[in-house]
Motif scaffolding. Structure first.
Motif, PDB file in Angstrom:
ATOM      1  N   ASP A  72      -8.698  21.969 -21.763  1.00 53.09           N
ATOM      2  CA  ASP A  72      -8.019  21.736 -23.033  1.00 53.09           C
ATOM      3  C   ASP A  72      -9.060  21.413 -24.091  1.00 53.09           C
ATOM      4  OD1 ASP A  72      -5.153  21.737 -22.156  1.00 53.09           O
ATOM      5  OD2 ASP A  72      -5.893  20.087 -20.921  1.00 53.09           O
ATOM      6  N   CYS A  73      -8.801  21.893 -25.289  1.00 49.99           N
ATOM      7  CA  CYS A  73      -9.680  21.645 -26.418  1.00 49.99           C
ATOM      8  C   CYS A  73      -8.777  21.404 -27.625  1.00 49.99           C
ATOM      9  CB  CYS A  73     -10.578  22.856 -26.634  1.00 49.99           C
ATOM     10  SG  CYS A  73     -11.820  22.642 -27.895  1.00 49.99           S
ATOM     11  N   VAL A  74      -8.722  20.148 -28.066  1.00 48.65           N
ATOM     12  CA  VAL A  74      -7.840  19.771 -29.157  1.00 48.65           C
ATOM     13  C   VAL A  74      -8.673  19.092 -30.220  1.00 48.65           C
ATOM     14  CG1 VAL A  74      -5.825  18.372 -29.784  1.00 48.65           C
ATOM     15  CG2 VAL A  74      -5.968  19.393 -27.508  1.00 48.65           C
ATOM     16  N   GLY A  75      -8.450  19.459 -31.469  1.00 49.52           N
ATOM     17  CA  GLY A  75      -9.183  18.780 -32.521  1.00 49.52           C
ATOM     18  C   GLY A  75      -9.167  19.544 -33.815  1.00 49.52           C
ATOM     19  N   ASP A  76     -10.020  19.069 -34.707  1.00 51.93           N
ATOM     20  CA  ASP A  76     -10.153  19.699 -36.012  1.00 51.93           C
ATOM     21  C   ASP A  76     -11.639  19.793 -36.357  1.00 51.93           C
ATOM     22  OD1 ASP A  76     -10.935  17.126 -36.879  1.00 51.93           O
ATOM     23  OD2 ASP A  76      -8.917  16.642 -37.575  1.00 51.93           O
ATOM     24  N   ALA A  77     -11.945  19.944 -37.619  1.00 51.23           N
ATOM     25  CA  ALA A  77     -13.338  20.125 -38.033  1.00 51.23           C
ATOM     26  C   ALA A  77     -14.171  18.854 -37.892  1.00 51.23           C
ATOM     27  CB  ALA A  77     -13.379  20.609 -39.483  1.00 51.23           C
ATOM     28  N   ASN A  78     -13.515  17.711 -37.649  1.00 54.71           N
ATOM     29  CA  ASN A  78     -14.234  16.441 -37.552  1.00 54.71           C
ATOM     30  C   ASN A  78     -14.277  15.861 -36.147  1.00 54.71           C
ATOM     31  OD1 ASN A  78     -14.669  16.270 -40.422  1.00 54.71           O
ATOM     32  ND2 ASN A  78     -12.496  15.787 -40.585  1.00 54.71           N
ATOM     33  N   ASP A  79     -13.177  15.908 -35.431  1.00 53.97           N
ATOM     34  CA  ASP A  79     -13.050  15.289 -34.114  1.00 53.97           C
ATOM     35  C   ASP A  79     -12.440  16.271 -33.133  1.00 53.97           C
ATOM     36  OD1 ASP A  79     -13.681  12.291 -34.180  1.00 53.97           O
ATOM     37  OD2 ASP A  79     -12.413  12.548 -35.958  1.00 53.97           O
ATOM     38  N   ALA A  80     -12.895  16.175 -31.879  1.00 56.44           N
ATOM     39  CA  ALA A  80     -12.343  17.039 -30.831  1.00 56.44           C
ATOM     40  C   ALA A  80     -12.270  16.259 -29.532  1.00 56.44           C
ATOM     41  CB  ALA A  80     -13.195  18.283 -30.650  1.00 56.44           C
ATOM     42  N   PHE A  81     -11.377  16.699 -28.685  1.00 56.23           N
ATOM     43  CA  PHE A  81     -11.209  16.106 -27.369  1.00 56.23           C
ATOM     44  C   PHE A  81     -11.109  17.252 -26.375  1.00 56.23           C
ATOM     45  CE2 PHE A  81      -8.723  14.085 -23.976  1.00 56.23           C
ATOM     46  CZ  PHE A  81      -9.448  12.907 -23.810  1.00 56.23           C
ATOM     47  N   LEU A  82     -12.006  17.267 -25.379  1.00 61.54           N
ATOM     48  CA  LEU A  82     -12.010  18.301 -24.348  1.00 61.54           C
ATOM     49  C   LEU A  82     -11.672  17.676 -23.007  1.00 61.54           C
ATOM     50  CD1 LEU A  82     -15.486  19.979 -25.090  1.00 61.54           C
ATOM     51  CD2 LEU A  82     -13.289  20.563 -26.091  1.00 61.54           C
TER      52      LEU A  82
ATOM     53  N   ALA B 132     -26.912  18.813  -1.954  1.00 64.65           N
ATOM     54  CA  ALA B 132     -27.942  19.414  -1.106  1.00 64.65           C
ATOM     55  C   ALA B 132     -27.376  19.925   0.213  1.00 64.65           C
ATOM     56  CB  ALA B 132     -29.055  18.408  -0.856  1.00 64.65           C
ATOM     57  N   GLY B 133     -26.385  19.269   0.774  1.00 68.28           N
ATOM     58  CA  GLY B 133     -25.797  19.692   2.040  1.00 68.28           C
ATOM     59  C   GLY B 133     -24.857  20.869   1.924  1.00 68.28           C
ATOM     60  N   GLY B 134     -24.620  21.347   0.706  1.00 69.05           N
ATOM     61  CA  GLY B 134     -23.749  22.495   0.522  1.00 69.05           C
ATOM     62  C   GLY B 134     -22.327  22.146   0.161  1.00 69.05           C
ATOM     63  N   GLU B 135     -21.955  20.860   0.203  1.00 69.47           N
ATOM     64  CA  GLU B 135     -20.598  20.443  -0.136  1.00 69.47           C
ATOM     65  C   GLU B 135     -20.378  20.569  -1.642  1.00 69.47           C
ATOM     66  OE1 GLU B 135     -17.830  16.409   0.128  1.00 69.47           O
ATOM     67  OE2 GLU B 135     -19.975  16.278   0.475  1.00 69.47           O
ATOM     68  N   THR B 136     -19.257  21.182  -2.023  1.00 71.59           N
ATOM     69  CA  THR B 136     -18.914  21.305  -3.435  1.00 71.59           C
ATOM     70  C   THR B 136     -18.055  20.119  -3.847  1.00 71.59           C
ATOM     71  OG1 THR B 136     -19.019  23.714  -3.385  1.00 71.59           O
ATOM     72  CG2 THR B 136     -17.751  22.723  -5.173  1.00 71.59           C
ATOM     73  N   LEU B 137     -18.428  19.503  -4.946  1.00 65.31           N
ATOM     74  CA  LEU B 137     -17.671  18.382  -5.494  1.00 65.31           C
ATOM     75  C   LEU B 137     -17.170  18.760  -6.878  1.00 65.31           C
ATOM     76  CD1 LEU B 137     -20.018  15.392  -4.580  1.00 65.31           C
ATOM     77  CD2 LEU B 137     -17.984  16.168  -3.367  1.00 65.31           C
ATOM     78  N   VAL B 138     -16.057  18.157  -7.271  1.00 62.09           N
ATOM     79  CA  VAL B 138     -15.489  18.387  -8.594  1.00 62.09           C
ATOM     80  C   VAL B 138     -15.228  17.036  -9.235  1.00 62.09           C
ATOM     81  CG1 VAL B 138     -13.572  19.358  -9.913  1.00 62.09           C
ATOM     82  CG2 VAL B 138     -14.410  20.553  -7.883  1.00 62.09           C
ATOM     83  N   ILE B 139     -15.710  16.886 -10.442  1.00 62.71           N
ATOM     84  CA  ILE B 139     -15.449  15.694 -11.244  1.00 62.71           C
ATOM     85  C   ILE B 139     -14.558  16.124 -12.396  1.00 62.71           C
ATOM     86  CG2 ILE B 139     -16.490  14.015 -12.822  1.00 62.71           C
ATOM     87  CD1 ILE B 139     -19.001  14.125 -11.015  1.00 62.71           C
ATOM     88  N   ARG B 140     -13.458  15.405 -12.575  1.00 60.64           N
ATOM     89  CA  ARG B 140     -12.537  15.686 -13.678  1.00 60.64           C
ATOM     90  C   ARG B 140     -12.782  14.659 -14.772  1.00 60.64           C
ATOM     91  NH1 ARG B 140     -10.535  17.109  -9.028  1.00 60.64           N
ATOM     92  NH2 ARG B 140      -9.452  19.081  -8.858  1.00 60.64           N
ATOM     93  N   GLY B 141     -12.960  15.147 -15.980  1.00 59.61           N
ATOM     94  CA  GLY B 141     -13.260  14.224 -17.057  1.00 59.61           C
ATOM     95  C   GLY B 141     -12.822  14.739 -18.406  1.00 59.61           C
ATOM     96  N   ALA B 142     -13.230  13.990 -19.433  1.00 61.08           N
ATOM     97  CA  ALA B 142     -12.895  14.326 -20.807  1.00 61.08           C
ATOM     98  C   ALA B 142     -14.056  13.935 -21.706  1.00 61.08           C
ATOM     99  CB  ALA B 142     -11.634  13.593 -21.231  1.00 61.08           C
ATOM    100  N   SER B 143     -14.156  14.622 -22.806  1.00 65.37           N
ATOM    101  CA  SER B 143     -15.187  14.345 -23.798  1.00 65.37           C
ATOM    102  C   SER B 143     -14.537  14.166 -25.158  1.00 65.37           C
ATOM    103  CB  SER B 143     -16.188  15.499 -23.902  1.00 65.37           C
ATOM    104  OG  SER B 143     -16.859  15.700 -22.693  1.00 65.37           O
ATOM    105  N   HIS B 144     -14.948  13.128 -25.851  1.00 69.17           N
ATOM    106  CA  HIS B 144     -14.568  12.930 -27.251  1.00 69.17           C
ATOM    107  C   HIS B 144     -15.782  13.323 -28.075  1.00 69.17           C
ATOM    108  CE1 HIS B 144     -13.251   9.974 -30.644  1.00 69.17           C
ATOM    109  NE2 HIS B 144     -13.147  11.237 -31.001  1.00 69.17           N
ATOM    110  N   LEU B 145     -15.591  14.235 -29.000  1.00 68.40           N
ATOM    111  CA  LEU B 145     -16.681  14.739 -29.830  1.00 68.40           C
ATOM    112  C   LEU B 145     -16.383  14.483 -31.295  1.00 68.40           C
ATOM    113  CD1 LEU B 145     -16.970  18.295 -28.219  1.00 68.40           C
ATOM    114  CD2 LEU B 145     -18.187  16.220 -27.527  1.00 68.40           C
TER     115      LEU B 145
END
Length: 142
Positions: free
Chosen positions: A64-74, A83-96
């Motif tokens: 998701d990408c929500v925002g305007d010309a000043n602020d955004a939230f992804l 290294a062992g080959g295990e795939t991990l997933v981190i779920r997060g958000a960014s305020h820009l």
């Protein structure tokens, strides 16, 4: 247009694009995540460059990408292989916060280090899972 370009940058990030970090961040941009707090596009570039040294196949998927010309939230998923080959997933958000030219001038990442990272570690992971079960409200899954 700036938000779409920013999302595309993160989804296609590579060592080569990290070298062009100034195209996406202002020179004096501020960045903070659970492990880092830095100012300046060169310092931000070092964080992303370090990511490529520490994990294999790092990849962001922006949902998701929500925002305007000043602020955004992804909202995003960050996947990588350890290294062992295990795939991990981190779920997060960014305020820009964006500069008038559309580049990022302020970037704050939010994600739960205990759930997304520490709980998966062999020794302290058991402690985190136990604490989460102990702290769950009555009737909630433990």
């Amino acid at each position: 247009p700036a938000l779409a370009a920013i999302a595309r940058y993160f989804e296609t990030i590579s060592p080569a694009s990290v070298a062009r970090i100034g195209e996406i961040y202002t020179d004096d941009a501020w960045f903070k995540d659970p492990f880092n707090e830095v100012t300046g596009s060169p310092a931000i570039g070092r964080i992303f460059g370090h990511m490529f040294e520490q994990v294999e196949a790092p990849r962001f998927v922006v949902h998701d990408c929500v925002g305007d010309a000043n602020d955004a939230f992804l909202t995003w998923d960050f996947s990588f292989r350890r290294a062992g080959g295990e795939t991990l997933v981190i779920r997060g958000a960014s305020h820009l916060r964006l500069a008038p030219d559309g580049r990022i001038r302020w970037h704050r990442d939010y994600w739960d280090t205990s759930e997304e990272l520490y709980a998966r570690l062999p020794l302290i992971g058991g402690l985190f899972r136990w604490l989460r079960r102990r702290g769950a409200a009555p009737g909630e899954p433990r």
